[in-house]
Design an enzyme around this catalytic site. Structure first.
Site, PDB file in Angstrom:
ATOM      1  N   HIS A 131       0.857  -1.187   0.000  1.00 33.30           N
ATOM      2  CA  HIS A 131       0.000   0.000   0.000  1.00 33.30           C
ATOM      3  C   HIS A 131       0.897   1.242   0.000  1.00 33.30           C
ATOM      4  O   HIS A 131       1.653   1.466   0.944  1.00 33.30           O
ATOM      5  CB  HIS A 131      -0.914   0.004   1.216  1.00 33.30           C
ATOM      6  CG  HIS A 131      -1.959  -1.066   1.167  1.00 33.30           C
ATOM      7  ND1 HIS A 131      -3.307  -0.807   1.193  1.00 33.30           N
ATOM      8  CD2 HIS A 131      -1.851  -2.414   1.055  1.00 33.30           C
ATOM      9  CE1 HIS A 131      -3.984  -1.937   1.120  1.00 33.30           C
ATOM     10  NE2 HIS A 131      -3.125  -2.929   1.043  1.00 33.30           N
ATOM     11  N   LYS A 158       0.173  -7.155  -5.799  1.00 32.70           N
ATOM     12  CA  LYS A 158      -0.939  -6.228  -5.553  1.00 32.70           C
ATOM     13  C   LYS A 158      -0.381  -4.890  -5.081  1.00 32.70           C
ATOM     14  O   LYS A 158       0.291  -4.817  -4.049  1.00 32.70           O
ATOM     15  CB  LYS A 158      -1.888  -6.804  -4.505  1.00 32.70           C
ATOM     16  CG  LYS A 158      -3.068  -5.902  -4.159  1.00 32.70           C
ATOM     17  CD  LYS A 158      -3.954  -6.581  -3.119  1.00 32.70           C
ATOM     18  CE  LYS A 158      -5.108  -5.707  -2.681  1.00 32.70           C
ATOM     19  NZ  LYS A 158      -5.940  -6.374  -1.641  1.00 32.70           N
ATOM     20  N   LYS A 300     -16.759  23.590 -19.073  1.00 30.36           N
ATOM     21  CA  LYS A 300     -17.228  23.763 -20.449  1.00 30.36           C
ATOM     22  C   LYS A 300     -16.651  24.998 -21.135  1.00 30.36           C
ATOM     23  O   LYS A 300     -16.452  24.992 -22.354  1.00 30.36           O
ATOM     24  CB  LYS A 300     -18.760  23.807 -20.486  1.00 30.36           C
ATOM     25  CG  LYS A 300     -19.399  22.475 -20.091  1.00 30.36           C
ATOM     26  CD  LYS A 300     -20.893  22.470 -20.347  1.00 30.36           C
ATOM     27  CE  LYS A 300     -21.482  21.118 -19.984  1.00 30.36           C
ATOM     28  NZ  LYS A 300     -22.891  20.981 -20.401  1.00 30.36           N
ATOM     29  N   ASP A 338     -24.857  20.649 -26.643  1.00 31.36           N
ATOM     30  CA  ASP A 338     -25.867  21.055 -25.658  1.00 31.36           C
ATOM     31  C   ASP A 338     -26.952  21.905 -26.310  1.00 31.36           C
ATOM     32  O   ASP A 338     -28.136  21.751 -26.027  1.00 31.36           O
ATOM     33  CB  ASP A 338     -25.220  21.891 -24.544  1.00 31.36           C
ATOM     34  CG  ASP A 338     -24.487  21.046 -23.517  1.00 31.36           C
ATOM     35  OD1 ASP A 338     -24.794  19.845 -23.422  1.00 31.36           O
ATOM     36  OD2 ASP A 338     -23.611  21.592 -22.823  1.00 31.36           O
TER      37      ASP A 338
END
Length: 462
Positions: A131, A158, A300, A338
């Site tokens: 980890h 892992k 946007k 849009d």
């Protein structure tokens, strides 16, 4: 180009189970199998008053699927706070009882795995986990870490991280696709969600999915893995589309667009991208594997500067909600769907009634709001704009020959009969205004125009 994605990948789906009793754990095992999991991760450290010689056999005897046995100590992010010798003895017992997989921390793995492989000639596979709690290592550092883990005798590696930016996940994908042994690698948290969703594309050994009723941040549900994203259909050729936004977990885009991709027999997947830095994002995910993006709040308008070219309509609006990577040269082309989609949806909901001459009340003057305003102007509506930023509202009103009012005036505003309300914000304040309108039907149809544009232009040449 698009393909049907018929080939199956080898990535398995694993459900992490954290029941506090053996009875609850057995119940969750059955639930996870019913929801489509391929194997199960059993967190022994979550079981209250755990007794290895009594509880472990009961779990293994009732398993409906292969199990990963994990007994995580507090020093590595788990709940176990007892004697380390007792913890390791429990994992030895799991090997003795023939557990399918056992997860060991890198810190203790080396001598234990060699010992267990000598003493128990079984089919048990050993996972060595690490980890990473500091900055995500470079590709080279991750490769060196993987080599150290492999030297313990591990069958599977892992690596778990907690990335601070979505661009760091590209290193996880590099490790998954380049390392020559089974690897589990992912990041926790909302920014790490795509490490689970795209795991099959990059060849990971397994990806995680939570069972119903046990939501885990940054982890998709088993249902969404199986039904929304269709992990079993992904492969190395899968094209990745997605929504660039912050936040992004609220988006219904994947539910809408992924079935559309499958309907078109296109080997692609649509995922949420939690983006903090637009420049870094587009620089990192710059290859042909990422041919198109939707753009949401708050980007946007800001995203326009990162497009190599902008369609005239989007340029006039000053906002982009769809970006295509042109196949022949890799340039990013910005569009705005849009505008037409929203106005057409409203007209459809009004069953052919023209909006020309009607009062069009818009709340929000950002990217989505600008598209709505320009669309309403093109249809001849009278436009009234509310926005928290009054200067922004006035600027947009000037561009569309409309009127701007301060956001505080929303509370007392009473529209004329037949007026149309359009919400261009993500603010809950819009509910104050909704009650003032005599519209009882939903005005918005959910459109998939931007996705069809992705698919169409992906098949084009310059």
């Amino acid at each position: 180009m698009g393909s049907t994605g018929i080939l199956k990948n080898s990535t398995m789906i694993c459900a992490p189970l954290m029941g506090e009793t053996v009875e609850q754990m057995v119940k969750e095992m059955k639930q996870a199998k019913a929801e489509g999991s391929h194997l199960l991760e059993i967190r022994l450290d979550h079981i209250t008053n755990f007794h290895p010689h009594h509880h472990l056999p009961a779990i293994l005897d009732n398993k409906p699927l292969p199990l990963i046995i994990l007994y995580r100590p507090k020093w590595d992010g788990g709940l176990y706070e007892g004697d380390e010798h007792s913890r390791l003895q429990t994992l030895r017992l799991a090997a003795e009882l023939g557990a399918d997989y056992i997860d060991f921390e890198l810190k203790v793995a080396s001598h234990l795995i060699r010992e267990l492989k000598i003493n128990y000639q079984s089919a048990t596979k050993f996972i060595v986990s690490c980890h990473i709690t500091v900055t995500t290592p470079s590709d080279e550092e991750l490769a060196n870490l993987a080599a150290t883990m492999r030297a313990t005798g591990a069958d599977i590696l892992k690596v778990v991280e907690n990335v601070t930016d979505i661009t760091e996940i590209a290193r996880i994908f590099h490790l998954l696709s380049h390392y020559q042994m089974p690897v589990i690698a992912y990041s926790v948290g909302e920014r790490g969600l795509i490490s689970q969703l795209l795991c099959p594309k990059f060849g990971g050994f397994l990806a995680y999915g939570s069972i119903k009723g046990y939501s885990i941040p940054g982890m998709p549900s088993l249902y969404s893995v199986k039904h929304t994203y269709k992990h079993d259909l992904m492969n190395s050729e899968t094209k990745v589309f997605g929504l660039v936004s912050k936040p992004v977990s609220h988006s219904k885009g994947p539910i809408l667009h992924n079935p559309t991709l499958r309907h078109e027999n296109f080997n692609g997947v649509y995922v949420p991208f939690f983006v903090d830095n637009l420049k870094e994002f587009f620089s990192t995910y710059s290859g042909s594997d990422f041919p198109g993006f939707s753009v949401g709040i708050p980007y946007k308008e800001a995203v326009v500067e990162f497009c190599d070219e902008v369609h005239p309509l989007a340029e006039s609006i000053g906002a982009v909600n769809t970006i295509i990577r042109r196949p022949c040269d890799g340039k990013l082309i910005g569009y705005n769907t849009d505008c037409e989609a929203a106005i057409t949806s409203i007209e459809d909901a009004l069953e052919g009634t023209l909006i020309s001459g009607k009062l069009f009340v818009l709340v929000g003057a950002g990217g989505a709001g600008r598209a709505l305003a320009f669309g309403a102007k093109s249809r001849g509506a009278r436009i009234l704009i509310f926005d928290i930023d009054f200067e922004r509202a006035k600027s947009l009103a000037s561009a569309v020959l409309g009127e701007a009012r301060t956001f505080e005036q929303v509370i007392n505003f009473r529209p004329e009969k037949g007026a149309i309300l359009a919400n261009g914000t993500r603010s809950e304040c819009i509910h104050i205004l909704i009650s003032a309108f005599q519209l009882t039907r939903k005005l918005w149809g959910i459109m998939s125009w931007c996705l069809m544009l992705f698919i169409h232009l992906e098949k084009q040449v310059c």
